[in-house]
Enzyme design. Structure first.
Site, PDB file in Angstrom:
ATOM      1  CG  ASP A 186       7.527   6.393 -25.827  1.00 50.02           C
ATOM      2  OD1 ASP A 186       6.396   6.729 -26.221  1.00 50.02           O
ATOM      3  OD2 ASP A 186       7.823   5.216 -25.513  1.00 50.02           O
ATOM      4  CG  ASP A 188       2.564   3.682 -23.179  1.00 50.65           C
ATOM      5  OD1 ASP A 188       2.265   4.452 -22.260  1.00 50.65           O
ATOM      6  OD2 ASP A 188       1.741   3.278 -24.024  1.00 50.65           O
TER       7      ASP A 188
END
Length: 408
Positions: A186, A188
């Site tokens: 991922d 963020d």
């Protein structure tokens, strides 16, 4: 000692300061009495050597002791000899348990070891895998083989570790652990610090409003697609140039660059799967030489953000589909994939992967991940995969010599 014509196994244990010539001198002494080797193991801890050699001999054990005692003592080593009539081949350990912390206290290790024993497990070997930015210890464990027992062992260790400032990971040992070949992150709050959409919203003076929606989505309280549309709507009317400005301001999580670089050198295919925005992520992905990128696309018309996204939305289910597509693209089965994330929208991706790692994650993701990391260094992922700090550093020199690599 019994009939000299019968075979017996004798364990010779040598310990003392590590120095050149110990092993060769020991083997020369053993060769002089005509023994056969059954097993050899050694460990060096802070320049102190312990070397064990299991041999088969038809002569008396005292003959073996007499042969090795003089040469070893001349090198400053102590010698012990034990007779064992039976020899059992060491079966491969069933599990790897990794303990990580700023420090690992003896008390914390004690409760982990006790929990392993209570689950019917036996610690076969222990080694250090890291000394910074975290202390890391890897325990090779033989435990019961069923999937249910895997879950029981993991839950027991995570439960006792919760009382100490340590992370504990449990993974199947053997070839499956070393066969991982695809890893996705991922973006963020995982690969980078902060949330891209909040950085964009700050340009519109709407950061607080967007942050509240982001938090609700990350906790799993709000459907991700719905939350995405709400947050992107707040960007309507912004000049598209803010995309480049935010992209240039991204800060990698400590250890991220080292992690990607090392994984590439180990033969991994590395990528990112993000509910964020392709236009912001792609420059960073190019810089890190990532193999694939999947993210949402902001709509831009006449140099302005419209407050909408176009194309298929990369949501919770979309992340899992992206991981599967990337694995298929490079011909790797899902069991050989790793996924790293921090929020509820990463749940499907982490549960689909062969190994799912929750990185400083929200409770909803922690509850389903194979393991959790609660320290702010992304290169701790490497230690979970069995890569040592020394191997990381050696990989960064052309000649294989070790040098310290700064945490980037």
């Amino acid at each position: 000692m019994g009939n000299s014509d019968s075979k017996r196994s004798v364990l010779v244990t040598v310990s003392g300061p590590d120095k050149p010539g110990v092993t060769s001198s020991l083997m020369a002494a053993l060769a002089a009495v005509g023994v056969d080797l059954l097993d050899v193991q050694q460990v060096v801890i802070h320049k102190h050597l312990t070397l064990g050699v299991l041999v088969s001999t038809s002569g008396p054990a005292a003959e073996v002791l007499d042969a090795v005692n003089g040469p070893m003592r001349a090198l400053g080593m102590s010698v012990e000899v034990a007779v064992d009539a039976e020899y059992h081949w060491n079966e491969p350990s069933t599990h790897a348990v990794v303990i990580l912390g700023q420090s690992v206290s003896a008390r914390a290790f004690e409760v982990i070891a006790a929990a392993i024993a209570e689950q019917g497990g036996n610690i076969d070997a222990i080694r250090g895998v890291a000394d910074y930015p975290l202390t890391g210890l890897e325990l090779m464990v033989t435990a019961r083989p069923s999937v249910e027992d895997d879950m029981s062992l993991r839950e027991a260790l995570v439960s006792v570790a919760a009382d100490y400032p340590i992370d504990v990971a449990v993974e199947r040992g053997g070839l499956s652990r070393r066969a991982k070949r695809v890893i996705v992150f991922d973006v963020d709050s995982t690969l980078i610090q902060g949330e891209v959409i909040e950085m964009l919203a700050a340009e519109a003076g709407r950061e607080a409003d967007v942050a509240a929606v982001t938090e609700a989505a990350m906790r799993g309280e709000l459907d991700f697609a719905e939350s995405l549309h709400q947050r992107v709507k707040a960007l309507e009317g912004l000049d598209a140039e803010v995309i480049d400005r935010v992209a240039a301001s991204l800060e990698l999580t400590p250890g991220a660059r080292t992690t990607i670089r090392t994984l590439h050198r180990l033969g991994y295919h590395c990528g990112v799967v993000s509910g964020g925005f392709r236009q912001v992520i792609e420059p960073l992905a190019k810089e890190l030489e990532l193999d694939f990128v999947r993210a949402n696309t902001l709509e831009v018309i006449d140099g302005k953000l419209t407050g909408r996204v176009i194309g298929e939305i990369v949501d919770r289910a979309g992340k899992a589909r992206a991981l599967s597509a990337f694995a298929s693209q490079v011909g790797v089965p899902m069991e050989q994939t790793v996924a790293v994330g921090d929020g509820a929208n990463d749940i499907d991706m982490l549960t689909a992967a062969g190994l799912g790692i929750a990185f400083n994650a929200k409770p909803a993701l922690r509850a389903v991940a194979d393991t959790t990391l609660d320290h702010p260094y992304l290169d701790a992922v490497l230690f979970m995969l069995g890569v040592t700090r020394q191997e990381v550093e050696a990989a960064d020199t052309a000649d294989g010599s070790v040098r310290r690599v700064p945490i980037e």
